[in-house]
Design an enzyme around this catalytic site. Sequence first.
Site, PDB file in Angstrom:
ATOM      1  N   GLU A  56       0.824  -1.210   0.000  1.00 41.02           N
ATOM      2  CA  GLU A  56       0.000   0.000   0.000  1.00 41.02           C
ATOM      3  C   GLU A  56       0.860   1.263   0.000  1.00 41.02           C
ATOM      4  OE1 GLU A  56      -3.492   2.135   2.715  1.00 41.02           O
ATOM      5  OE2 GLU A  56      -2.107   0.716   3.624  1.00 41.02           O
ATOM      6  N   GLU A  59     -11.730   2.692   6.132  1.00 42.88           N
ATOM      7  CA  GLU A  59     -10.627   2.904   7.066  1.00 42.88           C
ATOM      8  C   GLU A  59     -10.563   4.382   7.448  1.00 42.88           C
ATOM      9  OE1 GLU A  59      -6.075   1.276   7.520  1.00 42.88           O
ATOM     10  OE2 GLU A  59      -6.516   2.572   5.821  1.00 42.88           O
TER      11      GLU A  59
END
Length: 272
Positions: free
Chosen positions: A143, A246
């Site tokens: 990521e 998130e």
Amino acid sequence: MPQFAANLSMLYPELDFLDRFEAAAKDGFKAVEYLFPYPYERRQIAARLKDNGLQQVLFNAPPGDWDRGERGLACLPGRDAEFRAGIATAIDYAVALDCPRIHVMAGLVPEGLEREAVQPAYVDNLRWAAAEAAKAGRDVLIEPINTRDIPRFFLNRQDHAHEIVDMVGAPNLKVQMDLYHCQIVEGDVAMKIRKYLPTGRVGHIQIAGVPERHEPDIGEQNYPYLFDVIDEVSAQCGWQGWVGCEYRPKHGSEPGGTSAGLGWLRALQQRA
């Protein structure tokens, strides 16, 4: 409408972690993600998933010493043994929880070194991790994270992440495309969705409002438009991944604050 997973490390913070599974299910989520399962026994988490009809779709591999500021080991030369032990633990949990994806955080570029100096270690570690995960039928995700939230984080851009995937050459190594980080570092988010989703190398998407990282209807990004783009591109290329929520609820510390902030999701459901 995309399929959304509740991030239990950030949502429902007023509840004990194991109680957040039930809260997410009551709000209509069918899947969950979170940072780390390791403080809990596998059977504890598996029971919460089963009891609440939830699918585990993502968690992170051990990141090193989190409390002392480490944010992954993959790019750190000389930490290979610890990295490999962490990947083995993550795979054990992934199998026990029937979780198909493991996020491997890159780590911070050590002081005095440049990114180019540690990239060979990063590529080698990912190649090993992907091979081990493939034996268990799991994907490894990397990521890009913005350096405002995590200064000196190794991986920051979508193009660099996809270059790394090319270098490693493992079909089960994919990119975790966090639209919050992408907006902060690069912008032009809709065009990046259109560019990268059809490649088959995006394993997961995450969202949060920019800049405060609250609900996606708070901030500068037009998420209803971006969700439409995801739907459009997914219909064209067959992408069937999850979108992880998130974010830190603006009123999350208040009882029921996470649920009260899900108006953005209810509005999408009414449109669908």
